[in-house]
Scaffold this motif. Structure first.
Motif, PDB file in Angstrom:
ATOM      1  N   PHE A   1      -1.130   5.587  10.130  1.00 38.72           N
ATOM      2  CA  PHE A   1      -2.204   4.722  10.256  1.00 38.72           C
ATOM      3  C   PHE A   1      -1.707   2.538   9.689  1.00 38.72           C
ATOM      4  O   PHE A   1      -2.258   2.181  10.063  1.00 38.72           O
ATOM      5  CB  PHE A   1      -2.964   5.340   9.598  1.00 38.72           C
ATOM      6  N   LEU A   2      -1.678   2.753   8.761  1.00 39.72           N
ATOM      7  CA  LEU A   2      -1.267   1.667   7.931  1.00 39.72           C
ATOM      8  C   LEU A   2      -0.237   0.918   8.266  1.00 39.72           C
ATOM      9  O   LEU A   2      -0.084  -0.363   8.711  1.00 39.72           O
ATOM     10  CB  LEU A   2       0.103   1.921   6.529  1.00 39.72           C
ATOM     11  N   ARG A   3       0.890   1.624   9.163  1.00 38.52           N
ATOM     12  CA  ARG A   3       1.708   0.936  10.485  1.00 38.52           C
ATOM     13  C   ARG A   3       1.294   0.109  11.196  1.00 38.52           C
ATOM     14  O   ARG A   3       1.320  -1.038  11.789  1.00 38.52           O
ATOM     15  CB  ARG A   3       3.319   1.894  11.019  1.00 38.52           C
ATOM     16  N   ALA A   4       0.016   1.378  12.029  1.00 39.17           N
ATOM     17  CA  ALA A   4      -0.187   0.260  13.074  1.00 39.17           C
ATOM     18  C   ALA A   4      -1.599  -0.302  12.548  1.00 39.17           C
ATOM     19  O   ALA A   4      -1.730  -2.042  12.972  1.00 39.17           O
ATOM     20  CB  ALA A   4      -1.707   1.036  13.686  1.00 39.17           C
TER      21      ALA A   4
ATOM     22  N   GLU B   1      -9.800   2.160   0.145  1.00 34.27           N
ATOM     23  CA  GLU B   1     -10.813   1.876   1.605  1.00 34.27           C
ATOM     24  C   GLU B   1      -9.699   1.912   2.741  1.00 34.27           C
ATOM     25  O   GLU B   1      -9.960   2.580   3.195  1.00 34.27           O
ATOM     26  CB  GLU B   1     -10.709   0.031   0.909  1.00 34.27           C
ATOM     27  N   PHE B   2      -8.293   1.715   2.736  1.00 35.67           N
ATOM     28  CA  PHE B   2      -7.705   2.464   4.013  1.00 35.67           C
ATOM     29  C   PHE B   2      -7.770   3.898   3.539  1.00 35.67           C
ATOM     30  O   PHE B   2      -7.958   4.341   4.988  1.00 35.67           O
ATOM     31  CB  PHE B   2      -6.364   1.935   3.497  1.00 35.67           C
ATOM     32  N   ALA B   3      -7.307   4.282   2.505  1.00 39.46           N
ATOM     33  CA  ALA B   3      -7.284   6.065   2.473  1.00 39.46           C
ATOM     34  C   ALA B   3      -8.552   6.685   3.496  1.00 39.46           C
ATOM     35  O   ALA B   3      -9.473   7.135   4.016  1.00 39.46           O
ATOM     36  CB  ALA B   3      -7.220   6.278   1.019  1.00 39.46           C
TER      37      ALA B   3
ATOM     38  N   VAL C   1       0.291  -0.827   0.217  1.00 39.30           N
ATOM     39  CA  VAL C   1      -0.035  -0.044  -0.144  1.00 39.30           C
ATOM     40  C   VAL C   1       0.802   1.084  -0.322  1.00 39.30           C
ATOM     41  O   VAL C   1       0.374   1.824  -0.887  1.00 39.30           O
ATOM     42  CB  VAL C   1      -1.309  -0.055   1.545  1.00 39.30           C
ATOM     43  N   THR C   2       1.834   1.301   0.939  1.00 42.58           N
ATOM     44  CA  THR C   2       2.692   2.511   0.695  1.00 42.58           C
ATOM     45  C   THR C   2       3.846   2.146  -0.028  1.00 42.58           C
ATOM     46  O   THR C   2       3.721   3.406  -1.211  1.00 42.58           O
ATOM     47  CB  THR C   2       3.898   1.786   2.358  1.00 42.58           C
ATOM     48  N   ALA C   3       4.102   1.805  -1.054  1.00 40.86           N
ATOM     49  CA  ALA C   3       5.064   1.948  -1.820  1.00 40.86           C
ATOM     50  C   ALA C   3       3.883   2.792  -3.287  1.00 40.86           C
ATOM     51  O   ALA C   3       4.004   2.977  -4.365  1.00 40.86           O
ATOM     52  CB  ALA C   3       5.392   0.491  -2.492  1.00 40.86           C
TER      53      ALA C   3
ATOM     54  N   ARG D   1     -10.557  -7.761   7.664  1.00 43.71           N
ATOM     55  CA  ARG D   1      -9.126  -7.755   7.847  1.00 43.71           C
ATOM     56  C   ARG D   1      -8.050  -6.918   6.877  1.00 43.71           C
ATOM     57  O   ARG D   1      -7.955  -7.093   5.502  1.00 43.71           O
ATOM     58  CB  ARG D   1      -8.132  -9.140   7.946  1.00 43.71           C
ATOM     59  N   ALA D   2      -6.827  -6.597   7.514  1.00 48.45           N
ATOM     60  CA  ALA D   2      -5.433  -5.975   6.281  1.00 48.45           C
ATOM     61  C   ALA D   2      -5.635  -6.085   5.354  1.00 48.45           C
ATOM     62  O   ALA D   2      -5.966  -5.040   4.511  1.00 48.45           O
ATOM     63  CB  ALA D   2      -4.732  -4.607   7.413  1.00 48.45           C
ATOM     64  N   GLY D   3      -4.939  -6.732   4.982  1.00 47.17           N
ATOM     65  CA  GLY D   3      -5.468  -7.836   4.031  1.00 47.17           C
ATOM     66  C   GLY D   3      -6.244  -7.804   2.769  1.00 47.17           C
ATOM     67  O   GLY D   3      -5.507  -8.174   1.447  1.00 47.17           O
ATOM     68  N   ASN D   4      -7.131  -7.990   3.500  1.00 48.40           N
ATOM     69  CA  ASN D   4      -8.494  -7.622   1.990  1.00 48.40           C
ATOM     70  C   ASN D   4      -8.830  -6.188   1.791  1.00 48.40           C
ATOM     71  O   ASN D   4      -9.471  -6.248   1.224  1.00 48.40           O
ATOM     72  CB  ASN D   4      -9.570  -8.538   2.670  1.00 48.40           C
TER      73      ASN D   4
END
Length: 285
Positions: free
Chosen positions: A218-221, A269-271, A168-170, A261-264
């Motif tokens: 937030f992503l790292r968390a 959606e994270f944004a 996600v970060t990249a 879960r985060a992986g899905n």
């Protein structure tokens, strides 16, 4: 100085002239396969990458530096090892004299970076993640060598085993593609793992976030608890995300998203979730 009939410097001869072997304790593994070295600049030029000023991180004895000078107008090579930096200044004295090459002795995580147009590098594995995420926010295209596992995680899609915070970060900064896997035998000394070349092309994401730093926190968390539902991940990681009111975020968010879960979750959606968290979760200043 040339070593072959085609005019290029032989990688093994460069190591010999440097008078020093690679130190694996310092994460030094030199790319010595001529075929791979010859292909690397092509991965940049075939997409029209601006090579007017190329940044190379971890130049070592200069095998990739030599190839980059055939494709770039100017090269800035950063090398932390003082012995190899001195070797580069001697080996490429002519190119330095005509301002086609600048050798910067120092740590790529600490030195001031020039206003480069692209970065093409065989990165030291131990610092590859930190270096990559110093480069990516600068919105310049790259061709970078990583461990294969790291490369595949960078390029992974949602719902796959390799997908995670790194993906996600990249992807927030660039389009990421693995263009070639590189065997251990291409290096001297050989690393323990297979490597891969990754090409990144800067892009604006198809979503917006309230603040890049908050989004990354937030992503790292939530990815520290990727096996838990987002509901629990958001609540359990306020010490990382900096949220003041995680319960407010959980209550305001879409139920389906909180049950996932985060992986899905997709980057978009994270944004959306990070934006909501920033609005109702009272992030700490």
């Amino acid at each position: 100085m040339t070593d072959t009939a085609t005019g290029g410097r032989d990688p093994d001869a460069l190591v010999r002239r440097a008078g020093k072997r690679a130190d694996t304790r310092q994460d030094q593994h030199f790319l010595v396969d001529d075929r791979v070295l010859d292909r690397i600049p092509d991965y940049a030029t075939e997409t029209g990458m601006d090579c007017s000023h190329v940044l190379e991180v971890g130049a070592g004895p200069g095998a990739l530096t030599d190839r980059l000078l055939t494709a770039a107008d100017r090269v800035t090579a950063i090398e932390r090892d003082p012995d190899f930096a001195a070797h580069l200044r001697q080996e490429f004295a002519d190119e330095i004299g005509t301002d086609r090459l600048t050798v910067v002795e120092g740590d790529a995580l600490e030195v001031d970076l020039p206003d480069y147009t692209a970065s093409i590098s065989n990165l030291p594995y131990g610092a590859s993640s930190e270096i990559a995420f110093r480069l990516l926010p600068r919105q310049r295209p790259t061709v970078l060598m990583f461990q294969q596992e790291f490369a595949e995680r960078m390029a992974a899609e949602p719902g796959t085993d390799d997908y995670g915070r790194l993906s996600v970060t990249a992807g927030h900064y660039a389009e990421v593609e693995v263009v070639e896997t590189v065997p251990k035998e291409a290096f001297d000394p050989q690393p323990r793992v297979t490597s891969a070349l990754v090409r990144t092309t800067p892009r604006e994401p198809d979503y917006s976030v309230p603040d890049d730093d908050f989004f990354m926190d937030f992503l790292r968390a939530v990815f520290t608890q990727r096996r838990k539902t987002m509901r629990n991940a958001v609540r359990n990681t306020v010490h990382i995300s900096g949220l003041g009111d995680a319960d407010a975020v959980v209550e305001a968010a879409d139920e389906d998203r909180m049950s996932a879960r985060a992986g899905n979750l997709t980057p978009a959606e994270f944004a959306a979730l990070a934006t909501l968290a920033h609005e109702v979760g009272e992030p700490e200043a």
